[in-house]
Design an enzyme around this catalytic site. Structure first.
Site, PDB file in Angstrom:
ATOM      1  N   HIS A   5      -4.723 -17.176  -4.216  1.00  0.00           N
ATOM      2  CA  HIS A   5      -5.584 -16.341  -3.371  1.00  0.00           C
ATOM      3  C   HIS A   5      -6.835 -17.068  -2.912  1.00  0.00           C
ATOM      4  CE1 HIS A   5      -7.152 -16.157  -7.372  1.00  0.00           C
ATOM      5  NE2 HIS A   5      -8.278 -15.687  -6.892  1.00  0.00           N
ATOM      6  N   ASP A   6      -7.028 -18.298  -3.430  1.00  0.00           N
ATOM      7  CA  ASP A   6      -8.198 -19.102  -3.044  1.00  0.00           C
ATOM      8  C   ASP A   6      -7.845 -20.246  -2.112  1.00  0.00           C
ATOM      9  OD1 ASP A   6      -9.566 -19.025  -6.416  1.00  0.00           O
ATOM     10  OD2 ASP A   6      -9.882 -17.659  -4.719  1.00  0.00           O
TER      11      ASP A   6
ATOM     12  N   ASP B  51     -10.061 -16.858 -15.555  1.00  0.00           N
ATOM     13  CA  ASP B  51     -10.845 -17.267 -14.392  1.00  0.00           C
ATOM     14  C   ASP B  51     -11.981 -18.214 -14.785  1.00  0.00           C
ATOM     15  OD1 ASP B  51     -11.354 -16.556 -11.480  1.00  0.00           O
ATOM     16  OD2 ASP B  51     -13.317 -16.085 -12.315  1.00  0.00           O
TER      17      ASP B  51
ATOM     18  N   ASP C  49      -3.885   3.980   2.738  1.00  0.00           N
ATOM     19  CA  ASP C  49      -5.338   3.759   2.939  1.00  0.00           C
ATOM     20  C   ASP C  49      -5.627   2.333   3.403  1.00  0.00           C
ATOM     21  OD1 ASP C  49      -6.431   3.269  -0.562  1.00  0.00           O
ATOM     22  OD2 ASP C  49      -4.951   2.230   0.691  1.00  0.00           O
TER      23      ASP C  49
ATOM     24  N   ASP D  27      -1.882  -1.249  -3.703  1.00  0.00           N
ATOM     25  CA  ASP D  27      -2.173  -0.514  -4.943  1.00  0.00           C
ATOM     26  C   ASP D  27      -1.018  -0.660  -5.939  1.00  0.00           C
ATOM     27  OD1 ASP D  27      -1.714   2.185  -2.703  1.00  0.00           O
ATOM     28  OD2 ASP D  27      -0.170   1.365  -4.028  1.00  0.00           O
TER      29      ASP D  27
ATOM     30  N   ASP E  76       0.856  -1.195   0.000  1.00  0.00           N
ATOM     31  CA  ASP E  76       0.000   0.000   0.000  1.00  0.00           C
ATOM     32  C   ASP E  76       0.888   1.241   0.000  1.00  0.00           C
ATOM     33  OD1 ASP E  76      -1.913   1.592   2.684  1.00  0.00           O
ATOM     34  OD2 ASP E  76      -1.734   2.083   0.554  1.00  0.00           O
TER      35      ASP E  76
ATOM     36  N   GLU F  96      -7.942 -21.266 -15.622  1.00  0.00           N
ATOM     37  CA  GLU F  96      -8.308 -21.827 -14.322  1.00  0.00           C
ATOM     38  C   GLU F  96      -9.530 -22.701 -14.558  1.00  0.00           C
ATOM     39  OE1 GLU F  96     -10.737 -19.943 -11.626  1.00  0.00           O
ATOM     40  OE2 GLU F  96      -9.792 -20.749  -9.836  1.00  0.00           O
TER      41      GLU F  96
ATOM     42  N   ASP G   5      -5.573 -10.902 -15.155  1.00  0.00           N
ATOM     43  CA  ASP G   5      -6.597 -11.866 -14.765  1.00  0.00           C
ATOM     44  C   ASP G   5      -7.843 -11.595 -15.617  1.00  0.00           C
ATOM     45  OD1 ASP G   5      -6.892 -13.330 -11.517  1.00  0.00           O
ATOM     46  OD2 ASP G   5      -8.126 -13.763 -13.294  1.00  0.00           O
TER      47      ASP G   5
ATOM     48  N   ASN H 148      -0.237   4.536  -0.295  1.00  0.00           N
ATOM     49  CA  ASN H 148      -0.834   5.826   0.141  1.00  0.00           C
ATOM     50  C   ASN H 148      -1.490   5.745   1.516  1.00  0.00           C
ATOM     51  OD1 ASN H 148      -3.074   4.307  -0.361  1.00  0.00           O
ATOM     52  ND2 ASN H 148      -3.859   5.566  -2.064  1.00  0.00           N
TER      53      ASN H 148
HETATM   54  O1  TEU Z   1     -12.187 -19.281  -8.394  1.00  0.00           O
HETATM   55  C1  TEU Z   1     -12.978 -20.323  -8.930  1.00  0.00           C
HETATM   56  C2  TEU Z   1     -13.158 -21.363  -7.957  1.00  0.00           C
HETATM   57  O2  TEU Z   1     -13.349 -22.492  -8.285  1.00  0.00           O
HETATM   58  C3  TEU Z   1     -13.121 -20.954  -6.553  1.00  0.00           C
HETATM   59  O3  TEU Z   1     -14.458 -20.861  -6.145  1.00  0.00           O
HETATM   60  C4  TEU Z   1     -12.346 -21.971  -5.814  1.00  0.00           C
HETATM   61  O4  TEU Z   1     -12.699 -23.249  -6.301  1.00  0.00           O
HETATM   62  C5  TEU Z   1     -12.714 -21.959  -4.391  1.00  0.00           C
HETATM   63  O5  TEU Z   1     -12.645 -20.637  -3.943  1.00  0.00           O
HETATM   64  C6  TEU Z   1     -11.729 -22.843  -3.662  1.00  0.00           C
HETATM   65  O6  TEU Z   1     -12.260 -23.031  -2.383  1.00  0.00           O
HETATM   66  C7  TEU Z   1     -12.092 -18.157  -9.248  1.00  0.00           C
HETATM   67  C8  TEU Z   1     -11.264 -17.103  -8.543  1.00  0.00           C
HETATM   68  O7  TEU Z   1      -9.938 -17.594  -8.359  1.00  0.00           O
HETATM   69  C9  TEU Z   1     -11.932 -16.807  -7.220  1.00  0.00           C
HETATM   70  O8  TEU Z   1     -11.150 -15.903  -6.431  1.00  0.00           O
HETATM   71  C10 TEU Z   1     -13.295 -16.200  -7.506  1.00  0.00           C
HETATM   72  O9  TEU Z   1     -13.979 -16.037  -6.267  1.00  0.00           O
HETATM   73  C11 TEU Z   1     -14.125 -17.106  -8.430  1.00  0.00           C
HETATM   74  O10 TEU Z   1     -13.396 -17.648  -9.515  1.00  0.00           O
HETATM   75  C12 TEU Z   1     -15.246 -16.291  -9.052  1.00  0.00           C
HETATM   76  O11 TEU Z   1     -14.670 -15.370  -9.948  1.00  0.00           O
END
Ligand code: TEU
Length: 577
Positions: free
Chosen positions: A339-340, A206, A24, A28, A20, A266, A97, A22
């Site tokens: 991130h998931d 995605d 907040d 960013d 970050d 993905e 993405d 700035n």
């Molecule tokens: O994720 C798709 C997806 O399958 C996710 O729901 C994942 O399987 C689950 O979170 C695992 O527990 C993509 C993106 O990476 C995710 O961040 C988004 O929330 C989702 O699509 C909808 O765009």
């Protein structure tokens, strides 16, 4: 187009948690630009940037309201252009993405589709259906099909004005685009070309295998999540998805024959056979896919938030099959974290007594496979899952949807929270730990999501000059992939497949034989030397180790300390045909 990405390493940045600039409390684009030395030092070749587009942030940016605008929280298009140039100056590519299975419900396309009514110009850009026959709009069970959202609850929401329902496989603020409509497809392709013309180097796509739905839309198996009773899909890798991706390749990527681009799909729920079709270069669809088999092995009977211990033999069987069967035709992406997913060192390692050792062991196991490795921000530091006291600490729409639905059904809130603590997506979204300062060097303000308290000792500053750090090990792994062709191009053979705690494999190319051995446990282990090196074959010299002075093989066995991992390279001894 060369397959440059076979020896490349990709680094995923989740912008809101990276840096970050700035104060907040939200990461960013200028913040990213301020941390490029970290990426150059690590040696990565590509950055995959999670969404930075204009969005109401219902799903932290995976709900896009303007595909060609930068959300003010992240900065401006000028900030983006400056970041892109700075990355290119360092020889690092940038992949965006691409979230086109759905938009935000605040995207102008959807606003027009909804507010224009059943006869409006964009109605057919989304999936609209009348209530189920015999049901009044809004009545329980009136949804056109029995599909469940990935984020809990029905996958259909009612538009009161028209009395019709619209489809959203994810949050109600993420309406699914209708890819049957050629206008939708060509609008997406034009947007993709706009970004390529701006200089980006490809896309992470995605849930791209969900864009083709089986027609007519119909009920699935109860809790079947998009499958019919016989297991056949309703939308997972649907009937026209390959056609759409080949059209996308013609309309977009084929127009840039001289660019070295990267495309990664993905594809949740994709089978190995389908992945072969997606990544076979002769089909000109995508270069590689993220498959989910290995990150589903610890899902218990209650699903993702009901984790069970992982049996290493299951992991070896799964990854080994993808290595041999997909690797021989297409290409694998290699990942633990994103991130998931929860942090791998907490999920599959031992983030207590063996944090550094298990983080580097898991990295070694993954990175020396055949495929393109993806490093998720903070993984190179061994960042761990973060503590959760109550549901009020939890930001993620998926975790909150799960908790609210299950708590309303009478399940024990503390048990639900334990599942979120272990598997929730917030674990990956706590701010990157740059320093021991109160904001971890991520922000001078109040972070949008709490910083992990262990940043006081687990941070980049503490590791940068430490040759024994997790960060140093990732540098060495990435350098090995760049320097040794056997890592990028060698074939793959699983070794000691039935050992319950040791993961071992060989890579062979042009006479070189790389053997990788990892103790995936907190106890000492041993593995028979004969399982690693055929009679008369030397194991070779150590080219990488996560512990100092790796134990040399003794007469009949290799003995490994807890989470010990090493790679040995024997040149010119390959037995490969
Ligand atoms: O994720 C798709 C997806 O399958 C996710 O729901 C994942 O399987 C689950 O979170 C695992 O527990 C993509 C993106 O990476 C995710 O961040 C988004 O929330 C989702 O699509 C909808 O765009």
């Amino acid at each position: 187009m060369s397959s440059w990405w076979k020896s490349a390493v990709v680094y995923q940045i989740y912008p809101r948690s990276f840096a970050d600039s700035n104060g907040d409390g939200v990461g960013d684009l200028p913040g990213i630009e301020s941390r490029l030395d970290h990426l150059s030092d690590l040696g990565v070749d590509v950055v995959w940037l999670s969404p930075i587009y204009t969005s109401p942030q219902a799903d932290n940016g995976y709900d896009i309201a303007d595909y060609q605008g930068i959300d003010p929280m992240f900065g401006t298009l000028d900030d983006f252009d400056r970041l892109l140039a700075a990355l290119h100056d360092r020889g690092i590519k940038l992949v965006m993405d691409l979230v086109v299975n759905h938009t935000s419900d605040e995207h102008p396309w959807f606003v027009s589709s909804r507010d224009g009514g059943p006869d409006g110009p964009h109605r057919d850009w989304y999936w609209w259906r009348p209530p189920r026959e015999g049901f009044a709009p809004g009545a329980p069970g009136a949804e056109p099909t029995n599909w469940e959202s990935f984020f809990s609850g029905p996958a259909w929401s009612l538009d009161e004005a028209s009395g019709e329902y619209y489809l959203h496989l994810f949050d109600r603020k993420q309406p699914d685009l209708n890819w049957e409509n050629a206008q939708v497809r060509h609008a997406v392709y034009a947007m993709m070309r706009w970004w390529l013309d701006r200089g980006v180097d490809g896309f992470r796509m995605d849930v791209i295998n969900l864009i083709s739905k089986v027609l007519p839309l119909r009920d699935g198996a109860p809790n079947g999540h998009g499958a019919l009773g016989d297991g056949s899909p309703l939308y997972t890798t649907g009937p026209r998805v390959h056609e759409y991706l080949q059209e996308m390749h013609r309309e977009v990527f084929d127009r840039y024959p001289d660019r070295e681009l990267l495309t990664v799909g993905e594809t949740p729920g994709v089978t190995l056979e389908e992945a072969i079709a997606f990544t076979d270069p002769n089909r000109r669809e995508v270069d590689m896919v993220f498959q989910f088999e290995h990150v589903g092995l610890d899902h218990g009977p209650g699903g993702k938030f009901d984790p069970v211990p992982l049996d290493l033999r299951d992991l070896k069987a799964s990854l080994g099959r993808w290595q041999v069967e997909l690797g021989s035709v297409g290409w694998n992406s290699l990942y633990w974290d994103n991130h998931d997913q929860p942090r791998a060192v907490s999920r599959f390692g031992d983030d207590g007594a063996h944090g550094r050792a298990s983080a580097t062991a898991l990295a070694t196991l993954l990175h020396l496979h055949r495929g393109t490795p993806y490093v998720y921000q903070g993984e190179e530091l061994g960042m761990t899952n973060a503590p959760v006291t109550s549901i009020d600490d939890v930001d993620d729409v998926e975790s909150r949807g799960f908790y609210l639905q299950q708590a309303a059904a009478g399940h024990d809130p503390e048990v639900l929270l334990d599942g979120i603590r272990a598997m929730g997506r917030d674990n990956a979204r706590t701010p990157v730990q740059w320093s021991a300062e109160p904001g971890a060097g991520f922000t001078t303000g109040t972070p949008w999501l709490a910083v992990n308290p262990n940043h006081t000792w687990l941070n980049a500053d503490a590791q940068r000059d430490d040759p024994a750090s997790v960060l140093a090990h990732y540098r060495a792994l990435i350098a090995l992939r760049h320097d040794e062709p056997v890592v990028a191009d060698g074939d793959f053979t699983m070794l000691a497949g039935d050992h319950p705690h040791v993961y071992a494999y060989a890579r062979e190319l042009d006479g070189d034989r790389l053997v990788v051995v990892v103790n995936v446990s907190s106890e000492p282990q041993e593995v028979a030397l004969a399982d690693l090196a055929p009679a008369g074959t030397a194991l070779g010299d150590v080219v990488l180790a996560n512990l100092t002075d790796p134990t040399p093989p003794e007469d009949d066995a290799v003995r490994l300390r807890p989470w010990e991992a090493w790679a040995r390279l024997a040149r010119g001894t390959s037995t490969a045909p």
